[in-house]
Design a protein around this motif. Structure first.
Motif: not given
Ligand code: 3PG
Ligand code: CO
Length: 555
Positions: A130-140
C-alpha cells in the motif's frame, strides 16, 4: 524467416571474456554529504569516471526510458535489469495496469471474470503493498480496482495491506492507510461491506523474494488467510500508529496485525468460496505468496487451513511456471533477450549474485524467465544471503564472495560472459542508514576491483553499470534540490531509489583501442547496453534492439 544467428561485428573480434558488472542502486549525483558513493572510498569507480572520457558516460535508468508510465517514476531493479538484458524498452507492469484500468479492459479479461464468480456469496480479498511507490504496486490502481469491483458486484471486500517505507518515505504508511480508509468508508455508505482486515510491514510480512526466508510469507499467511496475528486492533490507522510508536519499528518492518470486531474476532480471514487478488504488479516479492495460494502441494510452511478460493494475480508473476494461472493483466512479453541470443550463438555465460539479487541477473535479465536457455553453456550461481537481518548490520553483504566467484569464472577460461549484480548500494541504501551505506559502497567498489583485475589478467573486456540510483542520494529534497527538513528540523531520509542517471564504464585490455562512446545518440538509457555487450562479444545486435552505445574508429 527469423534466425537466432547474429551478424558478425565488422570490426570487433569474438572470443574475448566480457565481464558485465551491475552495481545495484548506484546512480550519479552531485557530491554532497548525502551522496554515500561520494563520501565512501571508491577508488576504482572514481578512476573509471576520471579516466578516458570516451569510455565513461551516463545513461537514463528511470521513467519512460525503462518502460515506466512517466519520467516522474524512479527506476527499479525489475525494469532496469529487463532493459539491460532485453535491449529494448517494454511497457512495464505499472503502465500495463494503468492502461487496462483506464480502458476498462481489466474487467473484460478472463482473470476478472474468474474471480467475479465469487462476488455473490464470497468475499473479495485484495492483498498487496500500500503506497504510491510505483515499484511493486500503486495505491491509485488499488482505488480504481476497488471502485471497479464494487460496481461489478463485489459486496464484501477485505483489504490486506503491507506497509512500505522503502519505495516511499518512512512514516508515509499512515497517510496511505487514511486514504484507503476514506475510500472504504465511501463504499460502506453505498452498502458495500468493505474493510481493512490485516496488515504488516513489507519486509517482515509477505514480501520476501527468491525464497530467502519463508517465515516472512508465513507471517502474512497467518494474518491474511487464518486471521491470526500477535497484534489485534479495531482499525488499521490505529494499528499502524500504535505499532510504529510502541514497537519502535519503521513502516518496512511493522509486525503483523489483524483487525478484529467487537467480539475480538478477525474481520477478514480467507474462507472457502472467497476470491483473492494480489494487487502487486511486480513479481519478485509476490511469487512466494502466489505459490502458497495456488499450489495444492506445498511444503514451505504449514498452511494449517487451505481455503478453496478463486485467486488471481494483478499480473502473471512467472510465465515459465504459469504462476498464478489466473491474472487480471497480461505481463509484458519480453522475448529474444540478449542472453538467449548470445547463448544460441555459442557465448558461454556465467551469472552470479547473492540470494536477494540472484533473480535480478538471471530471471529479470532474461525477460522474467527462470532457468537456463542451454544448461551446457550457462552456469548461474547463487550465494546465500544473510537472512533475518537488515543489511545495515552487515553492509559488506556477499560482495567479496560474488567477486571471487566472478574472478574464478573469468580465470577458468570456461566462460565468455561473466555477469554479476553487486547489491550493496541498493540493499543498504534501502535501510536509510547513511553510515552503513557508505561502508556498502566501499565494499562494492572493492568487489569491482577484483573483477577488473581478473579481466586484466585474461586480456578481457569489462562493462560496469548500474540498474538505477539509490546510494548516491539519501535525503528527500525539494524542487530546487535542497534537503527537506521535518517539523523538528531533522532531514527526511530517502530510503527509496532515485531518478538519477547511472554510469556505464567500458574498458579492459581486450577492448579494441578504437572503441569509444558515440556522441550522436539522443538520451540513451539502460536498454542501449545489450547491443553494446553483443558488440563486445563480436556480434551486431538485432535490428530492433536499441542502438549500441559505441563506435569503432580506426586509429
Ligand atoms: C525492493 O523490492 O527491495 C524495492 O522495492 C525495490 O528494490 P529493487 O528494485 O532494487 O529490487
Ligand atoms: Co532497490
Amino acid at each position: 524467416g527469423f534466425s537466432w544467428t547474429l551478424p558478425d561485428h565488422p570490426k570487433l573480434p569474438k572470443g574475448k571474456t566480457v565481464a558485465v558488472v551491475v552495481l545495484d542502486g548506484w546512480g550519479e549525483a552531485n557530491a554532497d554529504k548525502y551522496n554515500c558513493i561520494h563520501v565512501a572510498q571508491t577508488p576504482v569507480m572514481d578512476s573509471l569516471k576520471n579516466g578516458a572520457p570516451e569510455r565513461w558516460r551516463l545513461v537514463k535508468a528511470h521513467g519512460t526510458a525503462v518502460g515506466l508510465p512517466s519520467d516522474d517514476d524512479m527506476g527499479n531493479s525489475e525494469v532496469g535489469h529487463n532493459a539491460l538484458g532485453a535491449g529494448r524498452i517494454y511497457a512495464q507492469g505499472a503502465k500495463l495496469v494503468d492502461l487496462a484500468l483506464a480502458s476498462g479492459k481489466i474487467y473484460d479479461g478472463e482473470g476478472f471474470n474468474y474471480i467475479k464468480e465469487c462476488f455473490d456469496k464470497g468475499t473479495l480479498h485484495l492483498i498487496g503493498l500500500l503506497s504510491d511507490g510505483g515499484v511493486h504496486s500503486r495505491l491509485d490502481q488499488v482505488q480504481l480496482l476497488l471502485k471497479g469491483a464494487s460496481e461489478r458486484g463485489a459486496k464484501r471486500i477485505r483489504v490486506h495491506i503491507l506497509t512500505d517505507g522503502r519505495d516511499v518515505l518512512d512514516g508515509s504508511s499512515v497517510g496511505f492507510v487514511e486514504t484507503l480508509e476514506n475510500d472504504l468508508s465511501q463504499l460502506r455508505e453505498k452498502g458495500i461491506d468493505a474493510q481493512i482486515a490485516s496488515g504488516g510491514g513489507r519486509m517482515y510480512v509477505t514480501m520476501d523474494r527468491y525464497e530467502n526466508d519463508w517465515d516472512v510469507v508465513k507471517r502474512g499467511w497467518d494474518a491474511q488467510v487464518l486471521g491470526e496475528a500477535p497484534y489485534k486492533f479495531k482499525n488499521a490507522i490505529e494499528a499502524v500508529k500504535t505499532l510504529r510508536a510502541e514497537t519502535k519499528t519503521n513502516d518496512q518492518y511493522l509486525p503483523p496485525f489483524v483487525i478484529v470486531d467487537e467480539s475480538g474476532k478477525s474481520v477478514g480471514p480467507v474462507v472457502d468460496g472467497d476470491a483473492v487478488v494480489t494487487f502487486n504488479f511486480r513479481a519478485d516479492r509476490m511469487v512466494m505468496l502466489a505459490k502458497a495460494l495456488e499450489y495444492a502441494d506445498f511444503d514451505k510452511f504449514d498452511r494449517v487451513r487451505v481455503p478453496k478460493i478463486r485467486y488471481a494475480g494483478m499480473l502473471q508473476y512467472d510465465g515459465e511456471l504459469k504462476l498464478p494461472s489466473r491474472y487480471l493483466v497480461s505481463p509484458p512479453e519480453i522475448e529474444r533477450t540478449s542472453g538467449e541470443y548470445l547463448v544460441k550463438n555459442g557465448v558461454r555465460t556465467f551469472a552470479c549474485s547473492e540470494t536477494v539479487k540472484f533473480g535480478h541477473v538471471t530471471f529479470f535479465w532474461n525477460g522474467n524467465r527462470s532457468g537456463y536457455f542451454d544448461e551446457t553453456k550457462e552456469e548461474y550461481v547463487e550465494i546465500p544471503s544473510d537472512s533475518g537481518i537488515t543489511f545495515n548490520v552487515k553492509p559488506n553483504m556477499k560482495a567479496l564472495e560474488i567477486a571471487e566467484k566472478a574472478r574464478d569464472a573469468i580465470l577458468s577460461g570456461k566462460f565468455d560472459q561473466v555477469r554479476v549484480n553487486l547489491p550493496n548500494g541498493d540493499m543498504v541504501g534501502h535501510t536509510g542508514d547513511i553510515e552503513a551505506t557508505v561502508v556498502a559502497c566501499k565494499a562494492a567498489d572493492e568487489a569491482v576491483k577484483i573483477i577488473l583485475d581478473a579481466i586484466e589478467q585474461v586480456g578481457g573486456i569489462y562493462l560496469v553499470t548500474a540498474d538505477h540510483g539509490n546510494a548516491e542520494d539519501m535525503v528527500k529534497r525539494n524542487k530546487s534540490g535542497q534537503p527537506l527538513l521535518d517539523k523538528n528540523g531533522a532531514i527526511q531520509i530517502l530510503t527509496s531509489h532515485t531518478l538519477q542517471p547511472v554510469p556505464v564504464a567500458i574498458g579492459g585490455p581486450g577492448l579494441h583501442p578504437g572503441v569509444r562512446f558515440r556522441s550522436d545518440i539522443q538520451a540513451p538509457g539502460l536498454a542501449n547496453v545489450a547491443a553494446t555487450v553483443m558488440n563486445f562479444h563480436g556480434y551486431e545486435a538485432p535490428a530492433d534492439y536499441e542502438t549500441t552505445l559505441i563506435e569503432v574508429v580506426d586509429n
